[in-house]
Design an enzyme around this catalytic site. Structure first.
Site, short mmCIF file in Angstrom:
data_model
loop_
_atom_site.label_atom_id
_atom_site.label_comp_id
_atom_site.label_asym_id
_atom_site.label_seq_id
_atom_site.Cartn_x
_atom_site.Cartn_y
_atom_site.Cartn_z
N ASP A 119 0.54 -1.06 -0.29
CA ASP A 119 -0.06 0.01 0.01
C ASP A 119 1.48 1.62 -0.04
OD1 ASP A 119 -3.48 0.51 0.79
OD2 ASP A 119 -1.67 2.10 1.11
N ILE A 120 0.63 2.35 -0.69
CA ILE A 120 1.55 3.41 -0.63
C ILE A 120 1.30 4.22 0.51
CG2 ILE A 120 -0.54 5.27 -1.46
CD1 ILE A 120 1.29 5.96 -4.04
N HIS A 154 -9.98 -5.59 -3.08
CA HIS A 154 -8.93 -5.37 -3.13
C HIS A 154 -8.72 -5.92 -0.97
CE1 HIS A 154 -9.73 -1.04 -2.63
NE2 HIS A 154 -9.41 -1.67 -1.59
N ASN A 201 -13.27 -2.87 2.12
CA ASN A 201 -13.64 -2.26 2.17
C ASN A 201 -15.17 -2.07 1.25
OD1 ASN A 201 -12.92 -1.19 5.06
ND2 ASN A 201 -10.73 -0.04 3.09
N VAL A 242 -11.29 2.85 -3.84
CA VAL A 242 -10.64 2.49 -5.39
C VAL A 242 -11.65 1.46 -5.36
CG1 VAL A 242 -9.09 1.39 -7.00
CG2 VAL A 242 -7.81 2.81 -4.97
P1 5GP Z 1 -9.96 1.77 0.27
O1 5GP Z 1 -9.89 2.55 0.88
O2 5GP Z 1 -10.41 1.59 -1.24
O3 5GP Z 1 -10.13 0.18 0.70
O4 5GP Z 1 -8.38 1.52 0.14
C1 5GP Z 1 -7.33 1.99 -1.28
C2 5GP Z 1 -5.85 1.83 -0.85
O5 5GP Z 1 -5.21 1.75 -1.91
C3 5GP Z 1 -5.36 3.29 0.54
O6 5GP Z 1 -4.79 2.19 1.65
C4 5GP Z 1 -4.25 3.26 -0.55
O7 5GP Z 1 -3.65 3.93 0.14
C5 5GP Z 1 -4.19 2.26 -1.46
N1 5GP Z 1 -3.62 3.34 -2.71
C6 5GP Z 1 -4.42 4.40 -3.77
N2 5GP Z 1 -3.94 4.95 -4.26
C7 5GP Z 1 -2.21 3.51 -4.85
C8 5GP Z 1 -1.54 3.78 -5.71
O8 5GP Z 1 -1.60 4.35 -6.26
N3 5GP Z 1 -0.07 3.07 -5.04
C9 5GP Z 1 -0.95 1.59 -3.79
N4 5GP Z 1 0.20 0.87 -4.41
N5 5GP Z 1 -1.19 1.58 -3.21
C10 5GP Z 1 -2.82 2.92 -3.44
#
Ligand code: 5GP
Ligand code: ZN
Length: 114
Positions: free
Chosen positions: A30-31, A100, A87, A96
């Site tokens: 995760d970034i 995931h 989520n 996103v």
């Molecule tokens: P969500 O909130 O949708 O469950 O999680 C999305 C996750 O994707 C977040 O933890 C966020 O930090 C990660 N994320 C968003 N953009 C990127 C990216 O460009 N690269 C990576 N490796 N992770 C990302």
């Protein structure tokens, strides 16, 4: 999906620290890590949310858990513990829209989550 961030990572169009991949899934760091281990496991297939998982996707989604457990064990989190979470939509903070599985580990994780 041409405008999907995680499809672009899957296709190598956007860089990511990929730590595991096979025919069904891809895993990358995760970034913005929320724990010492914070890895995202995505299916190669674009599925926007948990709402969109079909019966035909059951093995694919189950595969994400098998892969996450494998990485957790490799990183010696299997006995101390870890969290896997997906989520869905606004109230859960999904940002996103390509499913995931988050693998979080390496520190005590609060429950209930915020
Ligand atoms: P969500 O909130 O949708 O469950 O999680 C999305 C996750 O994707 C977040 O933890 C966020 O930090 C990660 N994320 C968003 N953009 C990127 C990216 O460009 N690269 C990576 N490796 N992770 C990302
Ligand atoms: Zn996608």
């Amino acid at each position: 999906m041409s405008d999907c961030l995680f499809c672009k990572i899957r296709d190598g169009l956007i860089p990511a620290k990929v730590i595991y991949q096979d025919d069904e899934c891809l895993a990358f760091e995760d970034i913005n890590p929320q724990a010492p281990t914070h890895v995202l496991f995505i299916p190669r297939k674009h599925i926007p949310t948990v709402n969109d998982i079909s019966v035909e996707d059951q093995a694919t989604v189950g595969h994400l858990f098998v892969a996450a457990a494998k990485v957790a064990k490799e990183r010696s989190h299997d006995s101390n513990g870890y969290r896997v979470v997906m989520n869905t939509h606004r109230d859960a903070g999904q940002t996103v829209f390509h499913i995931h599985l988050h693998l979080l580990a390496g520190r005590p994780l609060m429950w209930p989550p915020g």
